[in-house]
Design a protein around this motif. Structure first.
Motif: not given
Length: 225
Positions: A141-145, A94, A118, A67, A88-90, A64
């Motif tokens: 942001g915190s949505s990236y893996t 995703q 990104r 930021n 991005d997303g789940t 994960a």
């Protein structure tokens, strides 16, 4: 006459050592023989990691992204990563987006390594203890893996009756390589070295050629005006 009805043949540490010593021209008898065999076997595994991608050692991992944090340490037993995407997303929402791997010279030449956004590029710094990856731009942001497929180290030879971390189709190459490594250290094994080396090279070539991705490959030329 009926067949055995089983297909479970495998070799534990001692059996691998015994077969290798016999090919090298001597029986494995002492505790030191076991120690030197284990040491040679672990060095052989290190050599296999350098020879290319061993498919049974590929594993998917993920990290994960935080930021504002550009660098991330991978598991210590990682040899290298072979593929990587930014997720991005789940769930059903995703989206996986490919990123480009950079050599150190290109990453070093980036004018501003603190730009956020990104990530679209990755630099893999293969340190001694564990690889460290650097992403650019720095995640915002915190949505990236970061999702990656890594080649891990082959597990160590072990201390007792454990089996090897090697699929059955590589057992002959394993024994052939170990026999060659052992013969290098035995006075009575010197005359066998050329034959053992040839057997190892042939066994490795057969096994490594079989251990490949069998999916179709399509090459499309890129034509631009």
């Amino acid at each position: 006459m009926a067949t055995s009805g089983t297909a479970t043949f495998d070799m534990d540490l001692v059996e691998v050592g015994e077969e290798a010593f016999e090919r090298a021209g001597r029986e494995m008898r002492s505790g030191y023989d076991l120690r030197t065999m284990r040491r040679s076997l672990n060095l052989l595994f290190a050599d296999w990691a350098n020879r290319g991608v061993n498919l049974w050692t590929l594993e998917q991992g993920s990290t994960a992204l935080v930021n504002g944090t550009a660098s991330y340490t991978l598991p210590a037993d990682t040899v290298d990563i072979v593929e990587h995407v930014i997720r991005d997303g789940t769930g059903v929402n995703q989206a996986d987006m490919s990123i480009t791997r950079l050599p150190v010279s290109t990453y070093a030449a980036l004018t501003n390594k603190n730009v956020t956004g990104r990530p679209v590029q990755i630099y893999v710094d293969r340190q001694r203890d564990a690889p460290v990856v650097y992403l650019w731009p720095v995640p915002s942001g915190s949505s990236y893996t970061l999702v990656y497929w890594r080649m891990r180290r082959i597990e160590d030879a072990g201390n007792g009756s454990n089996t090897m971390d090697v699929p059955f189709r590589f057992l002959n190459a394993l024994v052939a390589g170990l026999a060659y490594y052992i013969a290098l250290k035995l006075p009575e094994g010197q005359e066998r070295l050329p034959g053992l080396k040839a057997m190892y090279d042939e066994a490795w070539m057969q096994a490594s050629t079989e251990d490949r991705d069998r999916s179709s490959v399509f090459l499309t030329p890129r034509v631009s005006m």
